[in-house]
Design an enzyme around this catalytic site. Structure first.
Site, PDB file in Angstrom:
ATOM      1  CB  ALA A  26      -0.914   0.006   1.223  1.00  0.00           C
ATOM      2  N   GLY A  47       0.849  -5.662   0.677  1.00  0.00           N
ATOM      3  CA  GLY A  47      -0.100  -5.803  -0.412  1.00  0.00           C
ATOM      4  C   GLY A  47       0.522  -6.281  -1.700  1.00  0.00           C
ATOM      5  CD  GLU A  91      -2.285  -8.687   1.775  1.00  0.00           C
ATOM      6  OE1 GLU A  91      -3.034  -9.112   2.659  1.00  0.00           O
ATOM      7  OE2 GLU A  91      -2.105  -7.465   1.566  1.00  0.00           O
ATOM      8  CD  GLU A 107       0.520  -6.440   5.414  1.00  0.00           C
ATOM      9  OE1 GLU A 107       0.175  -6.442   4.223  1.00  0.00           O
ATOM     10  OE2 GLU A 107       1.243  -7.331   5.918  1.00  0.00           O
TER      11      GLU A 107
END
Length: 262
Positions: free
Chosen positions: A70, A115, A118, A138
């Protein structure tokens, strides 16, 4: 080869039946901003609607990173209300990749963190190279993996291994990542190897590929009896297809099939 751009940060190249989905925000190491998340979602919708695409390969235009997760600089500027409003946009990007109906391969070079990892986890297969570093860090910044990581990683490596990786927030380099099952292949050059793998997949029936993926995804986590019912439903969806008829005919005639894709 054809190219189509989705916003400023996503480029899709199509060559034959393979689509290359390029994360293209190199100056930010592909940090996923709101604008980039929207582009990812739009590109996924377009690919999902294209029956000619048999395999999608997720790559990066940055030579140091696949994706660093992110965009925390953008996130730091959000009010609580703005963060809540942005959440559906972010989720749509990750679920867009996860729900692509054709087989997907991530080509990971350099950092794939948070992310970014991910996005790779949302693919069916992950090809890496020696520069690869993956992780879900995270909890070290006060949040949790929110792009599917808490669900996809345990399915890939088991609950205890996933817990250790998430709770410690540690980064894992290529060799250990392969040993732990965090990636599937470590190649000399990830993009080249991923595209070669995609080519080997793409020679097969598009109807069969999509049905096989759907059966494996829907059956995951079910007991065996229920999983076999999912498989039977998928079999029925292809048993009377044009692809099945062509596949049998080509085998008997000792020639390569020309898949109708229906």
């Amino acid at each position: 080869m054809t190219e189509q751009r989705f916003g400023e940060f996503v480029l899709v190249r199509r060559e034959g039946n393979v689509a290359e989905f390029v994360l293209d925000r190199p100056k930010a190491m592909n940090a996923v901003s709101s604008a980039m998340a929207r582009s990812i979602g739009e590109a996924c919708a377009a690919l999902a609607a294209d029956p000619a695409v048999r395999v999608t390969v997720l790559t990066s235009s940055n030579n140091r990173a696949f994706c660093v997760g992110a965009d925390l600089k953008e996130r730091n500027s959000f009010t609580d209300a703005e963060l809540v409003r942005q959440r559906p946009t972010a989720r749509a990007a990750y679920t867009g990749v996860l729900e692509l109906p054709m087989p997907t391969v991530a080509a990971v070079h350099g950092f794939a963190l948070g992310g970014g990892y991910e996005l790779a986890l949302a693919c069916d297969l992950i090809v890496a190279d020696a520069t690869t570093v993956v992780g879900l860090p995270e909890v070290s910044v006060g949040v949790i993996p929110g792009g599917g990581g808490t669900q996809l990683l345990p399915r890939r490596v088991g609950a205890a291994r996933a817990a250790e990786l998430v709770f410690t927030a540690r980064r894992v380099e290529a060799a250990e990542a392969r040993e732990l099952g965090l990636v599937d292949v470590v190649a000399e050059e990830a993009r080249t190897a991923a595209l070669e793998l995609a080519g080997r997949i793409a020679v097969n029936s598009p109807v069969g590929l999509r049905a096989a993926k759907k059966a494996m995804r829907l059956g995951q986590g079910l007991d065996l009896r229920a999983g076999l019912e999912v498989e039977d439903a998928a079999w029925r969806s292809v048993a009377f297809s044009g692809d099945r008829a062509e596949g049998v005919a080509a085998f008997n005639e000792k020639r390569k099939p020309e898949w109708p894709g229906e």
